[in-house]
Design an enzyme around this catalytic site. Structure first.
Site, PDB file in Angstrom:
ATOM      1  N   TRP A  11       0.820  -1.206   0.000  1.00  0.00           N
ATOM      2  CA  TRP A  11       0.000   0.000   0.000  1.00  0.00           C
ATOM      3  C   TRP A  11       0.862   1.267   0.000  1.00  0.00           C
ATOM      4  O   TRP A  11       0.620   2.189  -0.765  1.00  0.00           O
ATOM      5  CB  TRP A  11      -0.961  -0.040   1.193  1.00  0.00           C
ATOM      6  N   GLY A  32     -10.720   3.802   2.187  1.00  0.00           N
ATOM      7  CA  GLY A  32     -11.809   3.553   1.244  1.00  0.00           C
ATOM      8  C   GLY A  32     -11.463   2.335   0.404  1.00  0.00           C
ATOM      9  O   GLY A  32     -10.437   1.688   0.633  1.00  0.00           O
ATOM     10  N   ALA A  42      -4.037  -1.938  -3.468  1.00  0.00           N
ATOM     11  CA  ALA A  42      -2.744  -1.405  -3.914  1.00  0.00           C
ATOM     12  C   ALA A  42      -2.490  -1.747  -5.380  1.00  0.00           C
ATOM     13  O   ALA A  42      -2.040  -0.903  -6.168  1.00  0.00           O
ATOM     14  CB  ALA A  42      -1.632  -1.996  -3.037  1.00  0.00           C
ATOM     15  N   LYS A 102     -14.253  -4.190   8.415  1.00  0.00           N
ATOM     16  CA  LYS A 102     -14.621  -4.919   7.182  1.00  0.00           C
ATOM     17  C   LYS A 102     -13.646  -6.066   6.900  1.00  0.00           C
ATOM     18  O   LYS A 102     -14.004  -7.039   6.230  1.00  0.00           O
ATOM     19  CB  LYS A 102     -14.745  -3.982   5.978  1.00  0.00           C
ATOM     20  N   ASN A 130      -7.230 -10.866   3.272  1.00  0.00           N
ATOM     21  CA  ASN A 130      -8.142 -11.340   4.303  1.00  0.00           C
ATOM     22  C   ASN A 130      -9.075 -12.390   3.718  1.00  0.00           C
ATOM     23  O   ASN A 130      -9.292 -13.447   4.303  1.00  0.00           O
ATOM     24  CB  ASN A 130      -8.935 -10.153   4.866  1.00  0.00           C
ATOM     25  N   GLU A 137      -4.697  -8.263   8.307  1.00  0.00           N
ATOM     26  CA  GLU A 137      -5.192  -7.396   9.396  1.00  0.00           C
ATOM     27  C   GLU A 137      -6.459  -7.960  10.029  1.00  0.00           C
ATOM     28  O   GLU A 137      -6.696  -7.798  11.225  1.00  0.00           O
ATOM     29  CB  GLU A 137      -5.476  -5.973   8.879  1.00  0.00           C
TER      30      GLU A 137
HETATM   31  N1  LIG Z   1      -2.574  -3.574   0.432  1.00  0.00           N
HETATM   32  C1  LIG Z   1      -3.624  -2.813   0.206  1.00  0.00           C
HETATM   33  O1  LIG Z   1      -4.222  -2.860  -0.877  1.00  0.00           O
HETATM   34  C2  LIG Z   1      -4.101  -1.852   1.244  1.00  0.00           C
HETATM   35  C3  LIG Z   1      -5.036  -0.904   0.887  1.00  0.00           C
HETATM   36  C4  LIG Z   1      -5.480  -0.008   1.835  1.00  0.00           C
HETATM   37  C5  LIG Z   1      -4.977  -0.051   3.127  1.00  0.00           C
HETATM   38  N2  LIG Z   1      -4.062  -1.006   3.468  1.00  0.00           N
HETATM   39  C6  LIG Z   1      -3.564  -0.985   4.854  1.00  0.00           C
HETATM   40  O2  LIG Z   1      -2.265  -0.405   4.845  1.00  0.00           O
HETATM   41  C7  LIG Z   1      -1.463  -0.998   5.871  1.00  0.00           C
HETATM   42  C8  LIG Z   1      -0.189  -1.540   5.253  1.00  0.00           C
HETATM   43  O3  LIG Z   1      -0.586  -2.519   4.337  1.00  0.00           O
HETATM   44  P1  LIG Z   1       0.391  -3.107   3.241  1.00  0.00           P
HETATM   45  O4  LIG Z   1      -0.482  -3.827   2.285  1.00  0.00           O
HETATM   46  O5  LIG Z   1       1.297  -2.063   2.696  1.00  0.00           O
HETATM   47  O6  LIG Z   1       1.217  -4.142   4.130  1.00  0.00           O
HETATM   48  P2  LIG Z   1       2.564  -4.899   3.740  1.00  0.00           P
HETATM   49  O7  LIG Z   1       2.576  -6.098   4.558  1.00  0.00           O
HETATM   50  O8  LIG Z   1       2.665  -5.007   2.268  1.00  0.00           O
HETATM   51  O9  LIG Z   1       3.715  -3.892   4.170  1.00  0.00           O
HETATM   52  C9  LIG Z   1       3.774  -3.192   5.293  1.00  0.00           C
HETATM   53  C10 LIG Z   1       5.125  -2.488   5.419  1.00  0.00           C
HETATM   54  O10 LIG Z   1       5.151  -2.016   6.750  1.00  0.00           O
HETATM   55  C11 LIG Z   1       6.381  -2.320   7.324  1.00  0.00           C
HETATM   56  N3  LIG Z   1       6.195  -3.238   8.444  1.00  0.00           N
HETATM   57  C12 LIG Z   1       5.701  -4.494   8.428  1.00  0.00           C
HETATM   58  N4  LIG Z   1       5.673  -5.008   9.676  1.00  0.00           N
HETATM   59  C13 LIG Z   1       6.177  -4.055  10.474  1.00  0.00           C
HETATM   60  C14 LIG Z   1       6.413  -3.966  11.849  1.00  0.00           C
HETATM   61  N5  LIG Z   1       6.115  -4.978  12.692  1.00  0.00           N
HETATM   62  N6  LIG Z   1       6.954  -2.831  12.334  1.00  0.00           N
HETATM   63  C15 LIG Z   1       7.242  -1.806  11.521  1.00  0.00           C
HETATM   64  N7  LIG Z   1       7.033  -1.817  10.199  1.00  0.00           N
HETATM   65  C16 LIG Z   1       6.499  -2.925   9.693  1.00  0.00           C
HETATM   66  C17 LIG Z   1       7.271  -2.877   6.295  1.00  0.00           C
HETATM   67  O11 LIG Z   1       8.010  -1.813   5.757  1.00  0.00           O
HETATM   68  C18 LIG Z   1       6.317  -3.405   5.241  1.00  0.00           C
HETATM   69  O12 LIG Z   1       6.832  -3.274   3.988  1.00  0.00           O
HETATM   70  C19 LIG Z   1      -2.326  -2.072   6.535  1.00  0.00           C
HETATM   71  O13 LIG Z   1      -2.909  -1.543   7.692  1.00  0.00           O
HETATM   72  C20 LIG Z   1      -3.399  -2.361   5.482  1.00  0.00           C
HETATM   73  O14 LIG Z   1      -4.613  -2.815   6.050  1.00  0.00           O
HETATM   74  C21 LIG Z   1      -3.593  -1.884   2.545  1.00  0.00           C
END
Ligand SMILES: NC(=O)c1ccc[n+]([C@@H]2O[C@H](COP(=O)([O-])OP(=O)(O)OC[C@H]3O[C@@H](n4cnc5c(N)ncnc54)[C@H](O)[C@@H]3O)[C@@H](O)[C@H]2O)c1
Length: 335
Positions: A12, A133, A137, A188, A253, A278
């Site tokens: 993301w 929303g 990604a 959600k 999820n 999550e």
């Molecule tokens: N992937 C999506 O499409 C999407 C869309 C909207 C929101 N989100 C939300 O965004 C957030 C990040 O999601 P993501 O998909 O980028 O996750 P991800 O697992 O791809 O990456 C998360 C990043 O956070 C860091 N990280 C991971 N574990 C960590 C820890 N314990 N301590 C510190 N840093 C840490 C790392 O840099 C990692 O690259 C989540 O809360 C997710 O629900 C994701």
């Protein structure tokens, strides 16, 4: 064009960095893990999560927190499990004029805080907003038309983020209901896990439609009890995010849920997905919040029993179907 620094370069964080850089902003992308930055620097691409999408030149990858100096926007994209740790690392380094924008979803274990509550407790930002929303990604990184909501207690801050981040591929609405947006975004994921379980068990569209519709009623019931506005759950951060997460293969999820529905344990399913799920941790937090706020959450409780108590999904769904008879809309009047 704005100077934007971003914490967290997972799927993301990287996708939003790419979207903002394509719109012409100067983006600095930081990770808690220097080795992660090294790989991205070498490849100029997130090969695991966003293969084939090259980082524009105006994204600077860095493991130095100097990236916080003079940034106008600080975007936080780390999973809920790492949020407090990352905020503690940058405590005292965020300028008073910087607008902090949280784009992570989830609830903190133990405190049951929303991500904004964790960020506010540790960083006390003067200007703060939450952006969420229906936004995978993988699609944002391909400039697929997407609409989200930016919420803030200070509507002028929300409008500034809207003005700066919105572009022809990424439409933003403003809102003053941060609690509603965050509870929708977090809860959600639990319903999406359940939708995956039903898919994995071979149940059909009827089951999923029932789950999603009763799921949003349950999300709204809990959210309203905790201070959110009921109408927010009918918007992009409520029903919108629920639809995208429950119906798409991009959703980790839902993918974890499918594996559980096929007979894997929750632990095995999460290991197989091999990314942050999550909904798993949020299910426990939501279960605890329901108890604390004395709100009836039949689907969340069922998810908790499957994920944490090893209950058989078939038995749990049978139990949900046999609950006492109800009027469909009665809980909407609960305040
Ligand atoms: N992937 C999506 O499409 C999407 C869309 C909207 C929101 N989100 C939300 O965004 C957030 C990040 O999601 P993501 O998909 O980028 O996750 P991800 O697992 O791809 O990456 C998360 C990043 O956070 C860091 N990280 C991971 N574990 C960590 C820890 N314990 N301590 C510190 N840093 C840490 C790392 O840099 C990692 O690259 C989540 O809360 C997710 O629900 C994701």
């Amino acid at each position: 064009m704005a100077k934007v620094s971003m914490l967290g370069c997972g799927g993301w964080g990287s996708a939003v960095a790419i979207m903002l850089a394509r719109a012409g902003h100067d983006v600095k992308l930081w990770s808690f893990f220097p080795e992660e930055i090294e790989v991205l620097k070498r490849d100029r691409e997130h090969k695991k999560l966003l293969p084939g999408i090259v980082f524009p030149e105006n994204i600077e990858l860095t493991d130095s927190l100097d990236c916080l100096d003079g940034c106008e926007f600080l975007v936080i994209a780390v999973p809920s499990v790492g949020m407090r740790k990352v905020c503690e690392k940058i405590r005292g380094l965020v300028g008073g004029d910087t607008i902090v924008v949280n784009i992570s979803k989830g609830l903190e274990q133990g405190t049951l805080y929303r991500m904004s509550e964790v960020i506010k407790e540790v960083l006390s930002p003067k200007k703060f907003a939450v952006l969420c929303g229906p936004s995978h990604a993988e699609e944002v990184a391909r400039s697929v038309p997407t609409a989200c909501v930016v919420s803030s207690d200070d509507i002028e801050v929300a409008k500034t983020v809207q003005e700066t981040f919105m572009n022809p591929h990424f439409r933003l609405y403003t809102s003053d209901d941060m609690a509603g947006a965050e509870y929708g975004a977090a809860l959600k994921n639990v319903i999406a896990l359940c939708a995956g379980i039903c898919d994995g068990m071979g149940y059909g569209d009827n089951t999923k439609a029932a789950l999603m519709t009763r799921g949003i009623a349950e999300m709204a019931r809990l959210g309203v009890a905790l201070g959110a506005k009921v109408e927010t759950f009918s918007g992009l951060t409520g029903i919108g995010d629920l639809i995208v997460t429950c119906t798409s293969m991009h959703s980790r999820n839902r993918r974890a849920g499918i594996l559980i529905g096929q007979g894997y344990s929750a632990k095995e399913a999460i290991e197989k997905v091999n990314m942050v799920v999550e909904g798993y941790t949020t299910a426990k937090a939501a279960y605890d919040l329901g108890k604390k706020a004395d709100v009836e959450l039949p689907i969340t409780n069922a998810a908790y029993n499957v994920l944490y108590e090893g209950a058989d999904p078939k038995v749990v769904i049978d139990d949900l179907m046999r609950r006492p008879k109800k009027h469909e809309v009665e809980e909407l009047y609960l305040k």
